[in-house]
Scaffold this motif. Sequence first.
Motif, PDB file in Angstrom:
ATOM      1  N   VAL A   1       0.827  -1.212   0.000  1.00 34.74           N
ATOM      2  CA  VAL A   1       0.000   0.000   0.000  1.00 34.74           C
ATOM      3  C   VAL A   1       0.858   1.258   0.000  1.00 34.74           C
ATOM      4  CG1 VAL A   1      -1.697   1.337   1.297  1.00 34.74           C
ATOM      5  CG2 VAL A   1      -1.945  -1.141   1.094  1.00 34.74           C
ATOM      6  N   PHE A   2       1.731   1.403   0.989  1.00 32.88           N
ATOM      7  CA  PHE A   2       2.492   2.649   1.124  1.00 32.88           C
ATOM      8  C   PHE A   2       3.597   2.753   0.072  1.00 32.88           C
ATOM      9  CE2 PHE A   2       0.838   1.734   5.416  1.00 32.88           C
ATOM     10  CZ  PHE A   2       0.033   2.849   5.562  1.00 32.88           C
ATOM     11  N   GLY A   3       4.395   1.698  -0.038  1.00 34.70           N
ATOM     12  CA  GLY A   3       5.457   1.726  -1.043  1.00 34.70           C
ATOM     13  C   GLY A   3       4.898   1.744  -2.451  1.00 34.70           C
ATOM     14  N   GLY A   4       3.911   0.869  -2.723  1.00 35.97           N
ATOM     15  CA  GLY A   4       3.335   0.823  -4.056  1.00 35.97           C
ATOM     16  C   GLY A   4       2.672   2.119  -4.454  1.00 35.97           C
TER      17      GLY A   4
ATOM     18  N   VAL B   1      -4.842   6.432  -5.423  1.00 38.46           N
ATOM     19  CA  VAL B   1      -4.074   5.206  -5.660  1.00 38.46           C
ATOM     20  C   VAL B   1      -4.086   4.288  -4.439  1.00 38.46           C
ATOM     21  CG1 VAL B   1      -1.742   4.313  -6.103  1.00 38.46           C
ATOM     22  CG2 VAL B   1      -2.619   6.256  -7.412  1.00 38.46           C
ATOM     23  N   GLY B   2      -4.069   4.864  -3.217  1.00 41.97           N
ATOM     24  CA  GLY B   2      -3.971   4.059  -2.004  1.00 41.97           C
ATOM     25  C   GLY B   2      -5.021   2.958  -1.899  1.00 41.97           C
ATOM     26  N   PRO B   3      -6.319   3.270  -1.991  1.00 39.19           N
ATOM     27  CA  PRO B   3      -7.332   2.206  -1.932  1.00 39.19           C
ATOM     28  C   PRO B   3      -7.189   1.187  -3.062  1.00 39.19           C
ATOM     29  CG  PRO B   3      -8.331   4.339  -1.523  1.00 39.19           C
ATOM     30  CD  PRO B   3      -6.930   4.608  -1.994  1.00 39.19           C
ATOM     31  N   ALA B   4      -6.767   1.638  -4.256  1.00 42.22           N
ATOM     32  CA  ALA B   4      -6.574   0.700  -5.368  1.00 42.22           C
ATOM     33  C   ALA B   4      -5.439  -0.272  -5.061  1.00 42.22           C
ATOM     34  CB  ALA B   4      -6.284   1.470  -6.651  1.00 42.22           C
ATOM     35  N   MET B   5      -4.348   0.243  -4.477  1.00 42.91           N
ATOM     36  CA  MET B   5      -3.255  -0.640  -4.076  1.00 42.91           C
ATOM     37  C   MET B   5      -3.718  -1.586  -2.970  1.00 42.91           C
ATOM     38  SD  MET B   5      -0.809   0.014  -6.092  1.00 42.91           S
ATOM     39  CE  MET B   5       0.379  -1.049  -5.285  1.00 42.91           C
ATOM     40  N   GLY B   6      -4.598  -1.096  -2.102  1.00 45.00           N
ATOM     41  CA  GLY B   6      -5.161  -1.973  -1.079  1.00 45.00           C
ATOM     42  C   GLY B   6      -5.943  -3.117  -1.697  1.00 45.00           C
ATOM     43  N   MET B   7      -6.700  -2.821  -2.744  1.00 44.99           N
ATOM     44  CA  MET B   7      -7.448  -3.880  -3.432  1.00 44.99           C
ATOM     45  C   MET B   7      -6.507  -4.865  -4.113  1.00 44.99           C
ATOM     46  SD  MET B   7     -10.293  -5.222  -4.060  1.00 44.99           S
ATOM     47  CE  MET B   7     -11.357  -3.922  -3.394  1.00 44.99           C
ATOM     48  N   ILE B   8      -5.423  -4.347  -4.705  1.00 47.42           N
ATOM     49  CA  ILE B   8      -4.434  -5.237  -5.317  1.00 47.42           C
ATOM     50  C   ILE B   8      -3.830  -6.159  -4.258  1.00 47.42           C
ATOM     51  CG2 ILE B   8      -2.156  -5.301  -6.412  1.00 47.42           C
ATOM     52  CD1 ILE B   8      -2.948  -2.731  -7.898  1.00 47.42           C
ATOM     53  N   GLY B   9      -3.500  -5.579  -3.089  1.00 47.32           N
ATOM     54  CA  GLY B   9      -2.962  -6.399  -2.010  1.00 47.32           C
ATOM     55  C   GLY B   9      -3.961  -7.441  -1.530  1.00 47.32           C
ATOM     56  N   THR B  10      -5.234  -7.082  -1.516  1.00 48.65           N
ATOM     57  CA  THR B  10      -6.268  -8.041  -1.130  1.00 48.65           C
ATOM     58  C   THR B  10      -6.319  -9.211  -2.103  1.00 48.65           C
ATOM     59  OG1 THR B  10      -7.613  -6.330  -0.071  1.00 48.65           O
ATOM     60  CG2 THR B  10      -8.745  -8.332  -0.763  1.00 48.65           C
ATOM     61  N   LEU B  11      -6.226  -8.917  -3.392  1.00 51.61           N
ATOM     62  CA  LEU B  11      -6.232  -9.985  -4.397  1.00 51.61           C
ATOM     63  C   LEU B  11      -4.998 -10.865  -4.279  1.00 51.61           C
ATOM     64  CD1 LEU B  11      -7.513  -7.934  -7.477  1.00 51.61           C
ATOM     65  CD2 LEU B  11      -8.812  -9.519  -6.037  1.00 51.61           C
TER      66      LEU B  11
ATOM     67  N   LEU C   1      -5.611  -6.581   5.577  1.00 56.02           N
ATOM     68  CA  LEU C   1      -4.904  -5.395   6.058  1.00 56.02           C
ATOM     69  C   LEU C   1      -4.555  -4.429   4.936  1.00 56.02           C
ATOM     70  CD1 LEU C   1      -2.548  -6.824   8.829  1.00 56.02           C
ATOM     71  CD2 LEU C   1      -4.522  -5.330   9.105  1.00 56.02           C
ATOM     72  N   THR C   2      -4.321  -4.928   3.738  1.00 59.16           N
ATOM     73  CA  THR C   2      -4.022  -3.990   2.649  1.00 59.16           C
ATOM     74  C   THR C   2      -5.223  -3.081   2.364  1.00 59.16           C
ATOM     75  OG1 THR C   2      -4.598  -5.765   1.117  1.00 59.16           O
ATOM     76  CG2 THR C   2      -2.259  -5.354   1.482  1.00 59.16           C
ATOM     77  N   THR C   3      -6.425  -3.650   2.446  1.00 64.68           N
ATOM     78  CA  THR C   3      -7.632  -2.819   2.281  1.00 64.68           C
ATOM     79  C   THR C   3      -7.729  -1.781   3.385  1.00 64.68           C
ATOM     80  OG1 THR C   3      -8.811  -4.638   1.202  1.00 64.68           O
ATOM     81  CG2 THR C   3     -10.138  -2.854   2.105  1.00 64.68           C
ATOM     82  N   LEU C   4      -7.451  -2.207   4.622  1.00 61.26           N
ATOM     83  CA  LEU C   4      -7.477  -1.275   5.758  1.00 61.26           C
ATOM     84  C   LEU C   4      -6.439  -0.176   5.590  1.00 61.26           C
ATOM     85  CD1 LEU C   4      -8.402  -0.441   8.613  1.00 61.26           C
ATOM     86  CD2 LEU C   4      -6.692  -2.045   9.518  1.00 61.26           C
ATOM     87  N   TYR C   5      -5.205  -0.549   5.245  1.00 65.67           N
ATOM     88  CA  TYR C   5      -4.139   0.438   5.082  1.00 65.67           C
ATOM     89  C   TYR C   5      -4.458   1.422   3.966  1.00 65.67           C
ATOM     90  CZ  TYR C   5      -1.063  -2.411   8.073  1.00 65.67           C
ATOM     91  OH  TYR C   5      -0.503  -3.087   9.119  1.00 65.67           O
ATOM     92  N   GLY C   6      -4.995   0.916   2.855  1.00 68.54           N
ATOM     93  CA  GLY C   6      -5.328   1.798   1.737  1.00 68.54           C
ATOM     94  C   GLY C   6      -6.408   2.798   2.103  1.00 68.54           C
TER      95      GLY C   6
END
Length: 257
Positions: free
Chosen positions: A38-41, A149-159, A184-189
């Motif tokens: 999430v953060f780095g991506g 971008v943050g929530p989108a990266m969270g969704m990518i992490g969820t997948l 957690l990626t969804t939460l972080y995003g």
Amino acid sequence: MDIATLVGLFGGLLIIAVSIFMGDGALVFFNVPSALIVFGGSLFVVLAKFSMAQFLGALKVAARAFKFSLPTVEAVIAETVELAQIARKQGLLALDGKKVSSPFLEQGLQMLVDGQDRDTLLQFLEKERLLTLDRNRWGAKIFSAVADVGPAMGMIGTLVGLMQMLSNMSDPKAIGPAMAVALLTTLYGAMLATMCCIPIADKLNLRMSEESRMQQLWTDALLAIQAGTNPRIVEQLLSSYLPAERRDKAAAGPKAA
């Protein structure tokens, strides 16, 4: 220092932190792979959308959300009316070297002292105002981009986490860590966008509006001083920048005095 920004951001984070630590197993909310995604991506994706100078400049502009101050409109009106009185009694040359509250106003005064005509003065001040708006606008755009971008990266992490979990259903020990990444990626995003980047972008837009409005006030004051307008008329002209209730109080102050 803007107390509202600090209280809002850290207050929101504090409420989430307290809620987490009031439950059992607070450490499950800390996951390095999720944070990297999430953060780095998000940072790298946003960097790809802007130039390096714009990206690094946004960090400097972000400080304006926490530490930025302009004089009040009442103080600026009082200051410029005093300048108008000096110019009317002693001439524009008497404004040379006069200490004022803003570099923008100081540059304008120097142009008055140098004898620039009205069109040149107006063109210079308007260009300065637009360039200031542009610098602040890019900072707000970058934080808005991170919020997108943050929530989108969270969704990518969820997948990613779900794929890891589904590919290792035969190993119960692998399901937990993969599920943690997925959730957690969804939460972080969501936290990155909602609790950090969107508030900072909105505060920068507010700062941009406030500064542009103040620079327009200074421009009107400088043009009036150059034209030799009566200081009382200058005060009336600039009082239009005040809300109606504050305008009445400002007008009552000199009468009471």
